[in-house]
Design a protein around this motif. Structure first.
Motif, PDB file in Angstrom:
ATOM      1  N   ARG A  89      -6.419   7.684 -12.571  1.00 15.42           N
ATOM      2  CA  ARG A  89      -6.655   8.515 -11.380  1.00 15.42           C
ATOM      3  C   ARG A  89      -6.748   7.565 -10.189  1.00 15.42           C
ATOM      4  O   ARG A  89      -7.661   6.748 -10.106  1.00 15.42           O
ATOM      5  N   ILE A  90      -5.783   7.673  -9.288  1.00 14.98           N
ATOM      6  CA  ILE A  90      -5.704   6.765  -8.146  1.00 14.98           C
ATOM      7  C   ILE A  90      -6.848   7.035  -7.174  1.00 14.98           C
ATOM      8  O   ILE A  90      -7.123   8.175  -6.835  1.00 14.98           O
ATOM      9  N   TYR A  91      -7.489   5.958  -6.740  1.00 15.42           N
ATOM     10  CA  TYR A  91      -8.540   6.079  -5.730  1.00 15.42           C
ATOM     11  C   TYR A  91      -8.225   5.276  -4.483  1.00 15.42           C
ATOM     12  O   TYR A  91      -8.845   5.468  -3.445  1.00 15.42           O
ATOM     13  N   SER A  92      -7.271   4.375  -4.537  1.00 16.46           N
ATOM     14  CA  SER A  92      -6.946   3.562  -3.370  1.00 16.46           C
ATOM     15  C   SER A  92      -5.491   3.117  -3.423  1.00 16.46           C
ATOM     16  O   SER A  92      -4.960   2.840  -4.501  1.00 16.46           O
ATOM     17  N   LEU A  93      -4.883   3.018  -2.256  1.00 13.86           N
ATOM     18  CA  LEU A  93      -3.527   2.486  -2.162  1.00 13.86           C
ATOM     19  C   LEU A  93      -3.553   0.983  -1.875  1.00 13.86           C
ATOM     20  O   LEU A  93      -2.513   0.377  -1.649  1.00 13.86           O
ATOM     21  N   GLU A  94      -4.738   0.414  -1.889  1.00  7.67           N
ATOM     22  CA  GLU A  94      -4.934  -1.030  -1.728  1.00  7.67           C
ATOM     23  C   GLU A  94      -5.310  -1.622  -3.080  1.00  7.67           C
ATOM     24  O   GLU A  94      -5.714  -0.912  -3.993  1.00  7.67           O
ATOM     25  N   HIS A  95      -5.196  -2.920  -3.191  1.00  2.94           N
ATOM     26  CA  HIS A  95      -5.555  -3.634  -4.430  1.00  2.94           C
ATOM     27  C   HIS A  95      -7.050  -3.925  -4.370  1.00  2.94           C
ATOM     28  O   HIS A  95      -7.473  -4.906  -3.771  1.00  2.94           O
ATOM     29  N   GLU A  96      -7.867  -3.015  -4.939  1.00  2.55           N
ATOM     30  CA  GLU A  96      -9.317  -3.205  -4.907  1.00  2.55           C
ATOM     31  C   GLU A  96      -9.958  -2.603  -6.146  1.00  2.55           C
ATOM     32  O   GLU A  96      -9.408  -1.710  -6.770  1.00  2.55           O
ATOM     33  N   PHE A  97     -11.118  -3.117  -6.473  1.00  2.00           N
ATOM     34  CA  PHE A  97     -11.835  -2.681  -7.662  1.00  2.00           C
ATOM     35  C   PHE A  97     -12.733  -1.493  -7.368  1.00  2.00           C
ATOM     36  O   PHE A  97     -13.239  -1.340  -6.265  1.00  2.00           O
ATOM     37  N   PHE A  98     -12.964  -0.664  -8.388  1.00  2.00           N
ATOM     38  CA  PHE A  98     -13.867   0.474  -8.339  1.00  2.00           C
ATOM     39  C   PHE A  98     -15.263  -0.068  -8.637  1.00  2.00           C
ATOM     40  O   PHE A  98     -15.782   0.030  -9.737  1.00  2.00           O
ATOM     41  N   ASP A  99     -15.843  -0.708  -7.628  1.00  2.25           N
ATOM     42  CA  ASP A  99     -17.135  -1.365  -7.799  1.00  2.25           C
ATOM     43  C   ASP A  99     -18.121  -0.818  -6.773  1.00  2.25           C
ATOM     44  O   ASP A  99     -17.808   0.112  -6.023  1.00  2.25           O
ATOM     45  N   ARG A 100     -19.307  -1.386  -6.735  1.00  2.00           N
ATOM     46  CA  ARG A 100     -20.345  -0.891  -5.838  1.00  2.00           C
ATOM     47  C   ARG A 100     -19.901  -0.925  -4.367  1.00  2.00           C
ATOM     48  O   ARG A 100     -20.132   0.020  -3.623  1.00  2.00           O
ATOM     49  N   ALA A 101     -19.266  -2.002  -3.952  1.00  2.00           N
ATOM     50  CA  ALA A 101     -18.829  -2.119  -2.556  1.00  2.00           C
ATOM     51  C   ALA A 101     -17.830  -1.016  -2.208  1.00  2.00           C
ATOM     52  O   ALA A 101     -17.930  -0.384  -1.147  1.00  2.00           O
ATOM     53  N   TYR A 102     -16.863  -0.776  -3.102  1.00  2.00           N
ATOM     54  CA  TYR A 102     -15.892   0.292  -2.855  1.00  2.00           C
ATOM     55  C   TYR A 102     -16.601   1.645  -2.794  1.00  2.00           C
ATOM     56  O   TYR A 102     -16.360   2.446  -1.884  1.00  2.00           O
ATOM     57  N   LEU A 103     -17.466   1.918  -3.768  1.00  2.00           N
ATOM     58  CA  LEU A 103     -18.160   3.205  -3.822  1.00  2.00           C
ATOM     59  C   LEU A 103     -19.015   3.438  -2.578  1.00  2.00           C
ATOM     60  O   LEU A 103     -19.049   4.546  -2.041  1.00  2.00           O
ATOM     61  N   GLU A 104     -19.672   2.400  -2.123  1.00  2.00           N
ATOM     62  CA  GLU A 104     -20.506   2.533  -0.930  1.00  2.00           C
ATOM     63  C   GLU A 104     -19.658   2.924   0.289  1.00  2.00           C
ATOM     64  O   GLU A 104     -20.012   3.823   1.044  1.00  2.00           O
ATOM     65  N   ARG A 105     -18.516   2.275   0.454  1.00  2.00           N
ATOM     66  CA  ARG A 105     -17.614   2.609   1.571  1.00  2.00           C
ATOM     67  C   ARG A 105     -17.089   4.033   1.448  1.00  2.00           C
ATOM     68  O   ARG A 105     -17.072   4.787   2.414  1.00  2.00           O
ATOM     69  N   ALA A 106     -16.664   4.410   0.252  1.00  2.00           N
ATOM     70  CA  ALA A 106     -16.067   5.730   0.050  1.00  2.00           C
ATOM     71  C   ALA A 106     -17.085   6.851   0.249  1.00  2.00           C
ATOM     72  O   ALA A 106     -16.784   7.859   0.903  1.00  2.00           O
ATOM     73  N   ILE A 107     -18.278   6.679  -0.298  1.00  2.00           N
ATOM     74  CA  ILE A 107     -19.316   7.707  -0.160  1.00  2.00           C
ATOM     75  C   ILE A 107     -19.775   7.801   1.295  1.00  2.00           C
ATOM     76  O   ILE A 107     -19.956   8.898   1.836  1.00  2.00           O
ATOM     77  N   LYS A 108     -19.930   6.659   1.942  1.00  2.00           N
ATOM     78  CA  LYS A 108     -20.343   6.652   3.354  1.00  2.00           C
ATOM     79  C   LYS A 108     -19.288   7.334   4.232  1.00  2.00           C
ATOM     80  O   LYS A 108     -19.615   8.119   5.116  1.00  2.00           O
ATOM     81  N   THR A 109     -18.021   7.076   3.966  1.00  2.00           N
ATOM     82  CA  THR A 109     -16.936   7.710   4.716  1.00  2.00           C
ATOM     83  C   THR A 109     -16.941   9.218   4.510  1.00  2.00           C
ATOM     84  O   THR A 109     -16.783   9.983   5.468  1.00  2.00           O
ATOM     85  N   ALA A 110     -17.140   9.657   3.265  1.00  2.00           N
ATOM     86  CA  ALA A 110     -17.195  11.095   2.974  1.00  2.00           C
ATOM     87  C   ALA A 110     -18.359  11.738   3.719  1.00  2.00           C
ATOM     88  O   ALA A 110     -18.205  12.810   4.330  1.00  2.00           O
ATOM     89  N   LEU A 111     -19.506  11.096   3.698  1.00  2.00           N
ATOM     90  CA  LEU A 111     -20.687  11.628   4.371  1.00  2.00           C
ATOM     91  C   LEU A 111     -20.464  11.697   5.887  1.00  2.00           C
ATOM     92  O   LEU A 111     -20.802  12.696   6.527  1.00  2.00           O
ATOM     93  N   GLU A 112     -19.876  10.658   6.462  1.00  2.00           N
ATOM     94  CA  GLU A 112     -19.603  10.660   7.906  1.00  2.00           C
ATOM     95  C   GLU A 112     -18.660  11.804   8.281  1.00  2.00           C
ATOM     96  O   GLU A 112     -18.827  12.447   9.316  1.00  2.00           O
ATOM     97  N   ARG A 113     -17.683  12.068   7.425  1.00  2.00           N
ATOM     98  CA  ARG A 113     -16.749  13.167   7.668  1.00  2.00           C
ATOM     99  C   ARG A 113     -17.490  14.507   7.674  1.00  2.00           C
ATOM    100  O   ARG A 113     -17.258  15.350   8.527  1.00  2.00           O
ATOM    101  N   ARG A 114     -18.404  14.706   6.721  1.00  3.72           N
ATOM    102  CA  ARG A 114     -19.168  15.962   6.648  1.00  3.72           C
ATOM    103  C   ARG A 114     -20.130  16.105   7.829  1.00  3.72           C
ATOM    104  O   ARG A 114     -20.368  17.205   8.303  1.00  3.72           O
ATOM    105  N   ARG A 115     -20.662  14.998   8.303  1.00  2.27           N
ATOM    106  CA  ARG A 115     -21.621  15.058   9.412  1.00  2.27           C
ATOM    107  C   ARG A 115     -20.979  15.500  10.716  1.00  2.27           C
ATOM    108  O   ARG A 115     -21.677  15.878  11.646  1.00  2.27           O
ATOM    109  N   THR A 116     -19.651  15.469  10.796  1.00  2.00           N
ATOM    110  CA  THR A 116     -18.980  15.997  11.989  1.00  2.00           C
ATOM    111  C   THR A 116     -18.968  17.523  11.984  1.00  2.00           C
ATOM    112  O   THR A 116     -18.708  18.140  13.006  1.00  2.00           O
TER     113      THR A 116
END
Length: 186
Positions: A89-116
């Motif tokens: 299941r693709i989560y990124s079009l960049e070469h990056e790992f599904f790790d804490r740093a990635y999850l933090e960015r993704a969850i924060k981005t989702a939350l920022e989108r909802r806060r609008t």
């Protein structure tokens, strides 16, 4: 009217990442054969078992795998599960790992989108799984309580990190984990 030479170039948006062409031989990778991955109209986010032509490197279910087309052009980063018909299941079009740093960015981005759209005291879905590039994670905010569902092995393996990220971003009064979904048995 402008001549052809004067018209500005219009690049079509690229659906595929321009990631690295070659990495180490131990890199977990799948080679995908179907033409759909190259189509500008279709953005394949799930790779089924019948779409895989080759597997290489150290591959572990619930971890990152890198996808390539048959010409070894990088497609994206995905979470892998050998026990599912949906192998990746693709989560990124960049070469990056599904790790804490990635999850933090993704969850924060989702939350920022909802806060609008939503006020802090509203109830809403914080994370919409694949739509927010965190396949298998559903997070609902109901008042000051979060309801979390882990629907993929990769999310389950990152459970503690995800809960910690959610606590830091939202300071909920409580977190309820739903563990009753039949897909979890796979």
């Amino acid at each position: 009217p402008m001549s052809r030479e004067q018209k500005p170039d219009r690049e079509r948006p690229r659906l595929l990442a321009q990631g690295p062409q070659h990495r180490t031989s131990k890199e977990p990778r799948l080679t995908v054969t179907l033409q759909e991955v190259r189509s500008p109209r279709i953005r394949v986010m799930w790779v089924y078992d019948n779409m895989v032509s080759m597997q290489a490197g150290v591959v572990e279910s619930g971890r990152t795998i890198f996808l390539y087309d048959r010409n070894q052009k990088f497609i994206g980063s995905a979470i892998y599960n050998e026990n599912s018909r949906i192998r990746a299941r693709i989560y990124s079009l960049e070469h990056e790992f599904f790790d804490r740093a990635y999850l933090e960015r993704a969850i924060k981005t989702a939350l920022e989108r909802r806060r609008t759209i939503f006020e802090p005291e509203d109830s809403f879905r914080v994370v919409y799984s694949d739509a927010d590039f965190v396949p298998g994670l559903i997070v609902d905010k109901i008042g000051s309580v979060l309801v979390v569902q882990a629907l993929t092995l990769a999310v389950e393996k990152m459970r503690e990190a995800i809960l910690d990220i959610l606590r830091n971003l939202l300071s909920p009064s409580g977190i309820v984990e739903r563990r009753d979904c039949p897909v979890r048995e796979k």
